[in-house]
Design a protein around this motif. Structure first.
Motif, PDB file in Angstrom:
ATOM      1  N   GLY A 211      12.889  27.764  46.065  1.00  0.00           N
ATOM      2  CA  GLY A 211      10.964  27.885  45.984  1.00  0.00           C
ATOM      3  C   GLY A 211      11.471  27.200  44.234  1.00  0.00           C
ATOM      4  N   PHE A 212      10.045  26.368  44.113  1.00  0.00           N
ATOM      5  CA  PHE A 212      10.117  25.215  42.877  1.00  0.00           C
ATOM      6  C   PHE A 212       8.752  25.842  42.724  1.00  0.00           C
ATOM      7  N   HIS A 213       8.154  26.676  41.262  1.00  0.00           N
ATOM      8  CA  HIS A 213       7.246  26.716  41.392  1.00  0.00           C
ATOM      9  C   HIS A 213       7.020  26.210  39.356  1.00  0.00           C
ATOM     10  N   LEU A 214       5.324  25.952  39.333  1.00  0.00           N
ATOM     11  CA  LEU A 214       4.561  26.025  37.623  1.00  0.00           C
ATOM     12  C   LEU A 214       3.950  26.690  37.989  1.00  0.00           C
ATOM     13  N   SER A 215       3.916  27.669  36.439  1.00  0.00           N
ATOM     14  CA  SER A 215       3.475  28.432  36.141  1.00  0.00           C
ATOM     15  C   SER A 215       2.662  28.137  35.329  1.00  0.00           C
ATOM     16  N   ASN A 216       1.761  28.722  34.049  1.00  0.00           N
ATOM     17  CA  ASN A 216       1.394  29.033  32.277  1.00  0.00           C
ATOM     18  C   ASN A 216       2.495  29.623  31.539  1.00  0.00           C
ATOM     19  N   LEU A 217       2.236  29.795  30.298  1.00  0.00           N
ATOM     20  CA  LEU A 217       2.938  30.344  29.511  1.00  0.00           C
ATOM     21  C   LEU A 217       3.570  31.532  29.415  1.00  0.00           C
ATOM     22  N   TRP A 218       2.264  32.263  30.007  1.00  0.00           N
ATOM     23  CA  TRP A 218       2.207  33.365  30.713  1.00  0.00           C
ATOM     24  C   TRP A 218       2.341  33.823  31.740  1.00  0.00           C
ATOM     25  N   GLY A 219       3.381  33.022  33.003  1.00  0.00           N
ATOM     26  CA  GLY A 219       4.180  33.758  33.860  1.00  0.00           C
ATOM     27  C   GLY A 219       3.334  33.636  35.190  1.00  0.00           C
ATOM     28  N   GLU A 220       2.000  32.890  34.554  1.00  0.00           N
ATOM     29  CA  GLU A 220       1.260  33.092  36.011  1.00  0.00           C
ATOM     30  C   GLU A 220       1.103  31.657  36.721  1.00  0.00           C
ATOM     31  N   SER A 221       1.189  32.257  38.290  1.00  0.00           N
ATOM     32  CA  SER A 221       1.515  30.219  38.841  1.00  0.00           C
ATOM     33  C   SER A 221      -0.017  29.941  39.102  1.00  0.00           C
ATOM     34  N   LEU A 222       0.427  28.688  38.577  1.00  0.00           N
ATOM     35  CA  LEU A 222      -0.753  27.804  39.320  1.00  0.00           C
ATOM     36  C   LEU A 222      -2.121  28.164  40.181  1.00  0.00           C
ATOM     37  N   ASP A 223      -2.835  27.256  40.358  1.00  0.00           N
ATOM     38  CA  ASP A 223      -3.055  26.995  41.422  1.00  0.00           C
ATOM     39  C   ASP A 223      -2.852  26.289  43.274  1.00  0.00           C
ATOM     40  N   TYR A 224      -1.377  27.333  43.803  1.00  0.00           N
ATOM     41  CA  TYR A 224      -0.918  26.972  44.810  1.00  0.00           C
ATOM     42  C   TYR A 224      -1.935  26.898  45.619  1.00  0.00           C
ATOM     43  N   ALA A 225      -2.973  27.234  45.924  1.00  0.00           N
ATOM     44  CA  ALA A 225      -3.790  27.256  47.264  1.00  0.00           C
ATOM     45  C   ALA A 225      -4.356  25.724  46.718  1.00  0.00           C
ATOM     46  N   ASN A 226      -4.920  24.905  45.593  1.00  0.00           N
ATOM     47  CA  ASN A 226      -5.456  24.213  45.845  1.00  0.00           C
ATOM     48  C   ASN A 226      -5.670  22.657  45.150  1.00  0.00           C
ATOM     49  N   HIS A 227      -4.092  23.425  45.054  1.00  0.00           N
ATOM     50  CA  HIS A 227      -2.738  22.060  44.315  1.00  0.00           C
ATOM     51  C   HIS A 227      -1.319  22.169  45.218  1.00  0.00           C
ATOM     52  N   VAL A 228      -0.441  21.506  44.636  1.00  0.00           N
ATOM     53  CA  VAL A 228       0.506  21.181  44.969  1.00  0.00           C
ATOM     54  C   VAL A 228       1.986  21.252  43.915  1.00  0.00           C
ATOM     55  N   CYS A 229       1.371  22.259  43.328  1.00  0.00           N
ATOM     56  CA  CYS A 229       2.081  23.454  42.582  1.00  0.00           C
ATOM     57  C   CYS A 229       3.073  24.083  42.636  1.00  0.00           C
ATOM     58  N   SER A 230       3.538  24.354  44.192  1.00  0.00           N
ATOM     59  CA  SER A 230       4.755  24.659  44.046  1.00  0.00           C
ATOM     60  C   SER A 230       5.182  23.662  45.026  1.00  0.00           C
ATOM     61  N   LEU A 231       6.797  24.029  45.756  1.00  0.00           N
ATOM     62  CA  LEU A 231       7.283  23.851  46.883  1.00  0.00           C
ATOM     63  C   LEU A 231       8.331  24.516  47.366  1.00  0.00           C
ATOM     64  N   ASN A 232       8.638  24.885  48.635  1.00  0.00           N
ATOM     65  CA  ASN A 232      10.082  24.838  48.934  1.00  0.00           C
ATOM     66  C   ASN A 232      10.857  24.328  49.715  1.00  0.00           C
ATOM     67  N   GLY A 233      11.786  25.251  50.064  1.00  0.00           N
ATOM     68  CA  GLY A 233      12.938  23.841  50.592  1.00  0.00           C
ATOM     69  C   GLY A 233      12.531  23.764  51.912  1.00  0.00           C
ATOM     70  N   PHE A 234      11.310  24.080  52.696  1.00  0.00           N
ATOM     71  CA  PHE A 234      11.018  23.226  53.920  1.00  0.00           C
ATOM     72  C   PHE A 234       9.844  21.989  53.996  1.00  0.00           C
ATOM     73  N   GLN A 235       9.081  22.986  51.792  1.00  0.00           N
ATOM     74  CA  GLN A 235       8.178  21.600  52.372  1.00  0.00           C
ATOM     75  C   GLN A 235       9.191  20.114  51.279  1.00  0.00           C
ATOM     76  N   THR A 236       9.752  20.804  51.152  1.00  0.00           N
ATOM     77  CA  THR A 236      10.463  19.046  50.082  1.00  0.00           C
ATOM     78  C   THR A 236      11.006  18.446  50.661  1.00  0.00           C
ATOM     79  N   GLU A 237      11.184  16.674  50.795  1.00  0.00           N
ATOM     80  CA  GLU A 237      11.683  16.349  51.446  1.00  0.00           C
ATOM     81  C   GLU A 237      13.043  15.343  50.731  1.00  0.00           C
ATOM     82  N   PRO A 238      13.992  15.970  51.465  1.00  0.00           N
ATOM     83  CA  PRO A 238      15.990  15.274  50.443  1.00  0.00           C
ATOM     84  C   PRO A 238      15.276  13.890  50.643  1.00  0.00           C
ATOM     85  N   ASP A 239      16.552  13.433  49.392  1.00  0.00           N
ATOM     86  CA  ASP A 239      16.887  11.930  49.544  1.00  0.00           C
ATOM     87  C   ASP A 239      17.947  11.360  50.450  1.00  0.00           C
TER      88      ASP A 239
END
Length: 329
Positions: A211-239
């Motif tokens: 899992g790879f996700h972005l959060s603000n500087l207080w550790g709160e996850s960004l709006d991952y329902a309405n933005h692609v601000c997290s991706l897991n191994g299933f959602q990630t396309e390998p090269d």
């Protein structure tokens, strides 16, 4: 086989002596401050044909018991007061949250003692203490331990590097590791309007979950329902070389593994790899600050273009998954 709901990619149950942050003191990060007495994850979980399972929690396994079991007392005598369940999803469109129940053995059909003014007042005071302690602990954790807002211990560097990631390391309670089977890598991003980060991950040993996700500087996850601000191994396309390459920036660059900063020019980068057993070789991570206009120059020629319609479909799946996930409880 008929299609139906899928189990989550990974589940883990841990028993803790302290729920993280409840004390209000960073001392709980020190030796003995918070102890994990036992755990069981989905790699060893016994599940019946209907997808049901039971886990017995007790100070010691009863004689003759051979089912799922988590010990609640450590060898040093620490006693757990909390059970923490973590559910990690890969396929957000089809995986569903488990229906979890806790029952105290031999307490069926009994009722608790009636509430009194004094017992009610004590519970309300406890709620107030927990709210205050959690705010104090996590504010201090991100400010002092992770140094999210600058160098705090005077060594000239910050624990979470800027536009960089720490070397991946196994979970450590002293630095806030929240799941004992995780390997963590973290850092912060600080991007100008024309900046982007290229992040390359490689895992010689395949994890049970990524899992790879972005959060603000207080550790709160960004709006991952309405933005692609997290991706897991299933959602990630390998090269083609097996590496995973992500682009972190505020505007859609039209590539598969884009992490949207959702209007936050600064924030946290957090990568987690989950391993049921410690891997023989740890993952690696590199970060390069690039121009947003030159994203394609830094990616393999085989990188495909993601259309606006595909991106909308990503958001549709995310929105529906988040609604289902939190409707469960």
């Amino acid at each position: 086989m008929a299609a139906g709901p899928k189990a989550p990619q990974y589940l883990i149950f841990e028993t803790h002596t302290v729920y993280a942050g409840d004390t209000g003191s960073l001392a709980e990060l020190g030796p003995g401050g918070r102890v994990v007495t036992g755990m069981q994850d989905s790699t060893t979980l016994l599940v019946d044909a209907d997808g049901r399972f039971e886990i017995l929690l007790a100070p010691q396994r009863p004689a003759g018991h051979i089912g799922n079991f988590i010990v609640t007392t450590s060898k040093a005598g620490d006693t757990a007061g909390y059970v923490v369940a973590r559910v990690l999803f890969h396929d957000w469109e089809h995986e569903v949250s488990p229906d979890l129940h806790i029952a105290q053995i031999d307490s069926d059909a009994t009722h608790p003692a009636p509430l009194t003014p004094s017992s009610t007042a004590a519970r309300i005071r406890r709620i107030g203490d927990l709210v205050e302690n959690q705010m104090k602990f996590w504010n201090e954790f991100y400010d002092v331990v992770l140094e999210a807002h600058g160098d705090k211990n005077g060594d000239g560097i910050t624990f979470m590097p800027r536009n960089e990631l720490n070397a991946p390391m196994p979970a450590n309670l002293a630095t806030g590791g929240g799941q004992c089977t995780n390997v963590y890598s973290g850092g912060t991003y600080d991007l100008g309007p024309d900046d982007a980060l290229l992040i390359e991950l490689s895992a010689p040993v395949k994890p049970a979950y990524l899992g790879f996700h972005l959060s603000n500087l207080w550790g709160e996850s960004l709006d991952y329902a309405n933005h692609v601000c997290s991706l897991n191994g299933f959602q990630t396309e390998p090269d083609l070389d097996g590496h995973l390459r992500y682009i972190v920036t505020g505007l859609d660059p039209g590539v598969p593994n884009w992490l949207d900063t959702a209007g936050h020019s600064q924030g946290f980068l957090t990568v987690r790899w989950t391993y049921a057993e410690p891997p023989a070789e740890l993952p690696t991570a590199t970060v390069t600050l690039i121009s947003r206009d030159e994203v394609r120059k830094h990616l393999p020629e085989t990188t495909r273009t993601v259309s606006a319609a595909e991106r909308r479909e990503q958001i549709r799946i995310r929105q529906q998954h988040v609604q289902r996930r939190y409707r469960q409880y």
